[in-house]
Write a protein that holds these residues in place. Sequence first.
Motif, PDB file in Angstrom:
ATOM      1  N   ASN A  21       0.998  -1.222   0.074  1.00 35.67           N
ATOM      2  CA  ASN A  21      -0.119  -0.105   0.044  1.00 35.67           C
ATOM      3  C   ASN A  21       0.875   1.357   0.029  1.00 35.67           C
ATOM      4  O   ASN A  21       2.277   1.217   0.069  1.00 35.67           O
ATOM      5  CB  ASN A  21      -0.969  -0.018   1.175  1.00 35.67           C
ATOM      6  N   THR A  22       0.358   2.421  -0.011  1.00 40.67           N
ATOM      7  CA  THR A  22       1.140   3.833  -0.035  1.00 40.67           C
ATOM      8  C   THR A  22       2.271   4.089   0.877  1.00 40.67           C
ATOM      9  O   THR A  22       3.277   4.311   0.536  1.00 40.67           O
ATOM     10  CB  THR A  22       0.051   4.950  -0.102  1.00 40.67           C
ATOM     11  N   GLY A  62      -4.300   2.880  -0.257  1.00 44.84           N
ATOM     12  CA  GLY A  62      -3.584   3.647   1.206  1.00 44.84           C
ATOM     13  C   GLY A  62      -4.286   2.599   2.162  1.00 44.84           C
ATOM     14  O   GLY A  62      -3.916   1.378   2.194  1.00 44.84           O
ATOM     15  N   GLN A 107      -4.150   1.201 -10.726  1.00 41.08           N
ATOM     16  CA  GLN A 107      -3.704   2.163  -9.536  1.00 41.08           C
ATOM     17  C   GLN A 107      -4.994   3.022  -9.084  1.00 41.08           C
ATOM     18  O   GLN A 107      -5.603   3.388  -9.828  1.00 41.08           O
ATOM     19  CB  GLN A 107      -2.563   3.351  -9.769  1.00 41.08           C
ATOM     20  N   SER A 109      -6.743   5.941  -6.361  1.00 42.10           N
ATOM     21  CA  SER A 109      -6.170   7.082  -5.119  1.00 42.10           C
ATOM     22  C   SER A 109      -7.888   7.058  -4.651  1.00 42.10           C
ATOM     23  O   SER A 109      -8.796   6.628  -5.219  1.00 42.10           O
ATOM     24  CB  SER A 109      -5.733   7.949  -5.589  1.00 42.10           C
ATOM     25  N   THR A 149      -0.591   9.540  -7.575  1.00 37.81           N
ATOM     26  CA  THR A 149      -0.622  10.081  -6.290  1.00 37.81           C
ATOM     27  C   THR A 149      -1.853  11.008  -6.339  1.00 37.81           C
ATOM     28  O   THR A 149      -2.382  11.118  -7.466  1.00 37.81           O
ATOM     29  CB  THR A 149       0.557  10.731  -5.586  1.00 37.81           C
ATOM     30  N   SER A 190       6.703   9.328  -1.976  1.00 38.01           N
ATOM     31  CA  SER A 190       5.509   9.445  -1.109  1.00 38.01           C
ATOM     32  C   SER A 190       4.644  10.711  -1.506  1.00 38.01           C
ATOM     33  O   SER A 190       3.413  10.746  -1.404  1.00 38.01           O
ATOM     34  CB  SER A 190       5.660   8.959   0.273  1.00 38.01           C
TER      35      SER A 190
END
Length: 380
Positions: A21-22, A62, A107, A109, A149, A190
Amino acid sequence: MNTRPVIESPNEHAALSVTFNTDSSRFVVGLDTGFRIFHSDTSQLQTAKTFHGGLGLVQMMGNANYLALVGGGRSPNYPQNKVIIWDDSKDKVALELATLTAVRGVQISKSRIAVVLQNSVRVYAFHRPPQPLARYETADNFLGLCCLTEKYLVFPGRTAGHVQVVQLATDSVSIIPAHSSNLGALQLSSDGELLATASEKGTIIRIFSTSSCAKLGERRRGTEFATVYSLRFSPSGNMLACTSDKGSLHIFDVPNPRKARPVSPVPGAGGSSNTDATNKWGFLSNLPFGPFSDVYSFASTSFETGEEPLLPSPARAIERGDNTVLGTSRPMKGVIGWVDETTVIVVGAGIDARWEKFVLKEEDGRTFIVREGWKRYLAN
């Protein structure tokens, strides 16, 4: 009498994919019967979900309850051209996305879903129903390379070796001519401000600023060609870890670090270290050409790639004309996650799926990386 060796026990589970995870606090594994989520620092099992088919790719959002699932393995649970957004808290499908061709990567977010196809990246708004936001053409992207991101989306350009950087706030696209050959790996820090890239040759790693697209520097992994398995910045962005099919884990300083690199002074450290990575070749470092003047890793060690059947990489299999299903080509190895500024976790997929924990230590002014433990995590 049958004297052929047993390749795989019918009761033996194989990890088809593995991703962090992130913040690398957990990693998720796609299996031929569902998925499992593990705590990175200890490799202890947190969650297990059983399906009737395989998952060739699982990506966490995340620390949220949402996961992106793509079918794979010998008996995929979903079609190759579908992305399933799974709500683990409700134990049900939240969203579905269908494409015309096989999905190579995904991906997610809090606001977007990026679906990677062989020659394009499709971006959708994360709500029901998913709203298409953008489509970007790419060169052949068999590896499904893409990073997302809240600020940036990066993926291969239309020209081999180039990277497209999308600033999501403005939808502006910048092109970075990172390498002269096909990309082999890419990774964002990050905070999204740093981008690391490697080509299929795997000798040089280049580091760029995503805001200006300026090259901040380059680091040499080695002089022989290699397949870079994984790149990952430390939480502060001051260090970069790299693994390759040489079975080596390298730790590099990142150019213009924002603060000093911390280490833990512990006696009796093993592993290997370069006291001055820049001067690895001594007086030859003064030569303005070749590998002698390049900056190498300041610490390196070996990791276990495991014993697996020799299968083609996704790119090679598709080039041969095989419509490779995720999870049926060479298993992922050497996937990197930083638990904190001095602790690196390396995990691999396949039948021989291993978890390894490495720690940066300092002795007499020299920095080492040592392995503190390992296990076959599917035995949990």
